[in-house]
Design an enzyme around this catalytic site. Structure first.
Site, mmCIF file in Angstrom:
data_model
loop_
_atom_site.group_PDB
_atom_site.id
_atom_site.type_symbol
_atom_site.label_atom_id
_atom_site.label_comp_id
_atom_site.label_asym_id
_atom_site.label_seq_id
_atom_site.Cartn_x
_atom_site.Cartn_y
_atom_site.Cartn_z
ATOM 1 C CE LYS A 78 -14.903 2.961 8.289
ATOM 2 N NZ LYS A 78 -13.921 3.962 8.751
ATOM 3 C CG ASP A 105 -11.653 2.442 6.379
ATOM 4 O OD1 ASP A 105 -11.430 3.234 7.302
ATOM 5 O OD2 ASP A 105 -11.388 1.215 6.475
HETATM 6 P P1 NDP Z 1 -5.329 1.411 2.498
HETATM 7 O O1 NDP Z 1 -6.199 0.484 1.776
HETATM 8 O O2 NDP Z 1 -4.827 2.629 1.805
HETATM 9 O O3 NDP Z 1 -4.054 0.648 3.077
HETATM 10 C C1 NDP Z 1 -4.205 -0.413 3.940
HETATM 11 C C2 NDP Z 1 -2.835 -0.974 4.265
HETATM 12 O O4 NDP Z 1 -2.972 -1.919 5.319
HETATM 13 C C3 NDP Z 1 -2.194 -1.719 3.109
HETATM 14 O O5 NDP Z 1 -0.811 -1.648 3.216
HETATM 15 C C4 NDP Z 1 -2.703 -3.148 3.327
HETATM 16 O O6 NDP Z 1 -1.865 -4.150 2.759
HETATM 17 C C5 NDP Z 1 -2.687 -3.249 4.834
HETATM 18 N N1 NDP Z 1 -3.762 -4.145 5.296
HETATM 19 C C6 NDP Z 1 -5.090 -3.973 5.139
HETATM 20 N N2 NDP Z 1 -5.772 -4.994 5.663
HETATM 21 C C7 NDP Z 1 -4.851 -5.831 6.178
HETATM 22 C C8 NDP Z 1 -4.921 -7.040 6.868
HETATM 23 N N3 NDP Z 1 -6.102 -7.632 7.119
HETATM 24 N N4 NDP Z 1 -3.745 -7.612 7.264
HETATM 25 C C9 NDP Z 1 -2.554 -7.023 7.001
HETATM 26 N N5 NDP Z 1 -2.438 -5.852 6.343
HETATM 27 C C10 NDP Z 1 -3.551 -5.271 5.942
HETATM 28 O O7 NDP Z 1 -6.141 1.828 3.823
HETATM 29 P P2 NDP Z 1 -5.941 3.080 4.774
HETATM 30 O O8 NDP Z 1 -4.518 3.432 4.870
HETATM 31 O O9 NDP Z 1 -6.918 4.120 4.373
HETATM 32 O O10 NDP Z 1 -6.456 2.497 6.180
HETATM 33 C C11 NDP Z 1 -5.579 1.899 7.119
HETATM 34 C C12 NDP Z 1 -6.207 1.956 8.492
HETATM 35 O O11 NDP Z 1 -6.480 3.324 8.848
HETATM 36 C C13 NDP Z 1 -7.566 1.240 8.647
HETATM 37 O O12 NDP Z 1 -7.679 0.738 9.953
HETATM 38 C C14 NDP Z 1 -8.560 2.382 8.461
HETATM 39 O O13 NDP Z 1 -9.810 2.090 9.052
HETATM 40 C C15 NDP Z 1 -7.844 3.492 9.197
HETATM 41 N N6 NDP Z 1 -8.253 4.853 8.878
HETATM 42 C C16 NDP Z 1 -8.279 5.316 7.597
HETATM 43 C C17 NDP Z 1 -8.646 6.619 7.361
HETATM 44 C C18 NDP Z 1 -8.623 7.203 5.990
HETATM 45 O O14 NDP Z 1 -8.925 8.396 5.862
HETATM 46 N N7 NDP Z 1 -8.274 6.461 4.950
HETATM 47 C C19 NDP Z 1 -9.051 7.528 8.443
HETATM 48 C C20 NDP Z 1 -8.907 6.960 9.755
HETATM 49 C C21 NDP Z 1 -8.536 5.669 9.947
HETATM 50 P P3 NDP Z 1 -2.324 -4.893 1.382
HETATM 51 O O15 NDP Z 1 -2.221 -3.830 0.333
HETATM 52 O O16 NDP Z 1 -1.366 -6.002 1.250
HETATM 53 O O17 NDP Z 1 -3.742 -5.349 1.619
HETATM 54 O O1 2IT Z 2 -11.963 5.750 9.905
HETATM 55 C C1 2IT Z 2 -12.123 6.907 9.460
HETATM 56 O O2 2IT Z 2 -12.197 7.886 10.195
HETATM 57 C C2 2IT Z 2 -12.191 7.076 8.009
HETATM 58 N N1 2IT Z 2 -12.072 6.092 7.274
HETATM 59 C C3 2IT Z 2 -12.438 8.432 7.405
HETATM 60 C C4 2IT Z 2 -13.876 8.824 7.549
HETATM 61 C C5 2IT Z 2 -14.272 10.081 6.819
HETATM 62 O O3 2IT Z 2 -15.492 10.279 6.741
HETATM 63 O O4 2IT Z 2 -13.430 10.846 6.357
#
Ligand code: NDP
Ligand code: 2IT
Length: 447
Positions: free
Chosen positions: A128, A168
């Site tokens: 990561k 992420d």
């Molecule tokens: P994005 O940046 O697309 O969206 C994040 C969302 O969460 C936004 O709505 C943001 O609001 C909110 N957010 C982020 N940080 C905070 C915080 N500290 N407090 C409150 N709200 C928060 O990220 P993702 O959707 O990609 O990721 C969301 C979660 O999913 C994370 O935990 C990530 O690790 C996990 N994840 C992502 C994957 C991926 O492929 N993208 C795969 C597996 C897991 P704002 O815009 O106001 O900051």
């Molecule tokens: O938390 C996760 O699994 C991710 N942000 C996606 C990782 C990836 O390599 O697609």
């Protein structure tokens, strides 16, 4: 020494050795606690320092990132990349750009990734990375210059057989495009397999943007099926409104649920008639506006500033924003209002208190390392397409994603059953993944 003493001593050493990294401590304690039934059954799993090695990253890189903002001012951020385990394959995991990113946060995410990636069965090690760069309010040009500066250092540490970053929080298709562009420029190679989550024209895969959210809902589908229930007709609350949350909401709606609330860091949106996803897409992804602006277009919707959505009555909850966003108080409120299943779209969104509250109430919780594995699984499909210089059709990627999520679900359930913990998805996920990684580490000799 009893097994419990041995595990506690190890945990104390880890806390001492990694001071102040509270998210990392939390993730390690959760795994060490969950795998105790497996260790009790086979004490040889503690031999050869296996647990100590599992909890120590193979490599950790921190670097300075200097870039110029739109006013010509030099800005300094910190970049990270942690390669936690390469027992099952090259390091694989996303990059997070958020002001709260520290080494401890990156280590917690990389540690979780070990188990998630093992569950996919797709030959992926775990890593990561990210930066404390805050993309909020930055122009497109600033984002591009930051990504270029970040990759100028990162490129030395990654490669299609070494370490493959992806997105992420704060890193999506736009950022990955800029990162890949800089990698290509520096190395003189169109090496598509070095990053996943790329756009379709530059080596990306169909369904990768949707994969994490869709995958979480496919997991939920299996969970409900195992209890003789279905998604159709249920009310859902999803936290966040980014990549994972948005596509989780889309799949929930496709399968007949009504999504009544979602959120961002500014508060939550309640739309009892069901969130209008076309509008949300336009606001969040095209115009990059705040979630609160939704209510300007929809009578009957309300935005609650600074609040979390856990008091909104629902059957299904899919926390998909960030770590530790759902605590014991929120969990109690959800239980009181009749929630029947919890699916972690985000990484570690439920605090240990929340998980315990759901467990006590008999509400099943799908841990992020199983439920959100669809993202990284589809990254592995992207790597397969890149290696073959091919692009699969969306229906084919989606079918593989759905099959992978069903297999992960069934593995978690069967493993929990086998350890006399029926329905405990957390135990099942951790134990099944641990067995896989431990077997690979033992096969490789002392690494
Ligand atoms: P994005 O940046 O697309 O969206 C994040 C969302 O969460 C936004 O709505 C943001 O609001 C909110 N957010 C982020 N940080 C905070 C915080 N500290 N407090 C409150 N709200 C928060 O990220 P993702 O959707 O990609 O990721 C969301 C979660 O999913 C994370 O935990 C990530 O690790 C996990 N994840 C992502 C994957 C991926 O492929 N993208 C795969 C597996 C897991 P704002 O815009 O106001 O900051
Ligand atoms: O938390 C996760 O699994 C991710 N942000 C996606 C990782 C990836 O390599 O697609």
């Amino acid at each position: 020494m009893t097994l419990d003493d041995e595990v506690l001593t190890l945990f104390d050493q880890i806390v001492h050795r990694n001071p102040a990294e509270i998210e990392f401590h939390q993730a390690v304690l959760e795994v060490l606690t969950a795998i105790r039934p497996a260790l009790r059954r086979d004490r040889s799993l503690c031999d050869a320092g296996l647990l100590e090695r599992l909890c120590e990253p193979e490599r950790q890189t921190m670097f300075r990132v200097v870039w110029t903002d739109d006013r010509g001012k030099a800005q300094v951020n910190r970049g990270f990349r942690v390669g936690f385990s390469s027992a099952l394959g090259p390091y694989k995991g996303g990059l997070r750009f958020h002001r709260n990113v520290t080494l401890g946060v990156v280590k917690f995410l990389a540690f979780e990734q070990i188990f998630k990636n093992a569950l996919t069965g797709l030959g992926l090690g775990a890593g990561k990375g990210g930066s404390d760069f805050d993309p909020a309010g930055r122009s497109d040009g600033e984002i591009m210059r930051f990504c270029q500066a970040f990759m100028t250092e990162l490129h030395r540490h990654i490669g299609p057989c070494t370490d493959i970053p992806a997105g992420d929080v704060g890193v999506g298709g736009r950022e990955l495009g800029y990162l890949f562009g800089q990698y290509k420029r520096i190395t003189n190679r169109f090496d598509a397999g070095v990053l996943t989550g790329k756009g379709l024209l530059i080596g990306g895969s169909h369904v990768r943007p949707e994969a994490t959210g869709y995958g979480a809902i496919y997991f939920l589908e299996s969970m409900l099926e195992a209890r003789g229930e279905k998604i159709e007709g249920k009310r859902a609350v999803v936290s966040g409104s980014g990549n994972v949350a948005y596509y989780a909401m889309e799949k929930l709606q496709q399968l007949g649920a009504t999504v009544v609330a979602c959120s961002d860091s500014g508060g939550y949106l309640h739309d009892p008639a069901g969130i209008r996803l076309d509008l949300l897409h336009e606001l969040k992804f095209v115009r990059r506006r705040r979630l609160s602006t939704y209510v300007e277009s929809v009578a009957g919707a309300a935005f609650m500033p600074f609040e979390k959505p856990w008091d909104v009555p629902c059957d299904l909850v899919v926390p998909s924003a960030t770590q530790n966003e759902l605590d014991g108080v929120g969990a109690k409120s959800l239980v009181r209002n009749g929630v029947v299943a919890v699916v972690e779209g985000a990484n570690m969104p439920c605090t240990p208190d929340a998980v315990q509250t759901f467990r006590d109430a008999g509400v099943p919780v799908a841990p992020g390392k199983a439920a959100n594995a669809g993202g990284v699984a589809t990254s592995a499909f992207e790597m397969q397409q890149n290696a073959a210089r091919d692009q699969w059709q969306a229906v084919d990627v989606d079918r593989r994603l759905r099959g992978t999520m069903r297999t992960i679900h069934d593995t978690c359930l069967a493993t929990a059953d086998d350890h006399d913990l029926p329905g405990d998805y957390g135990a099942g996920a951790n134990i099944a993944a641990f067995h896989t990684v431990a077997a690979a580490m033992n096969a490789l000799g002392l690494i």
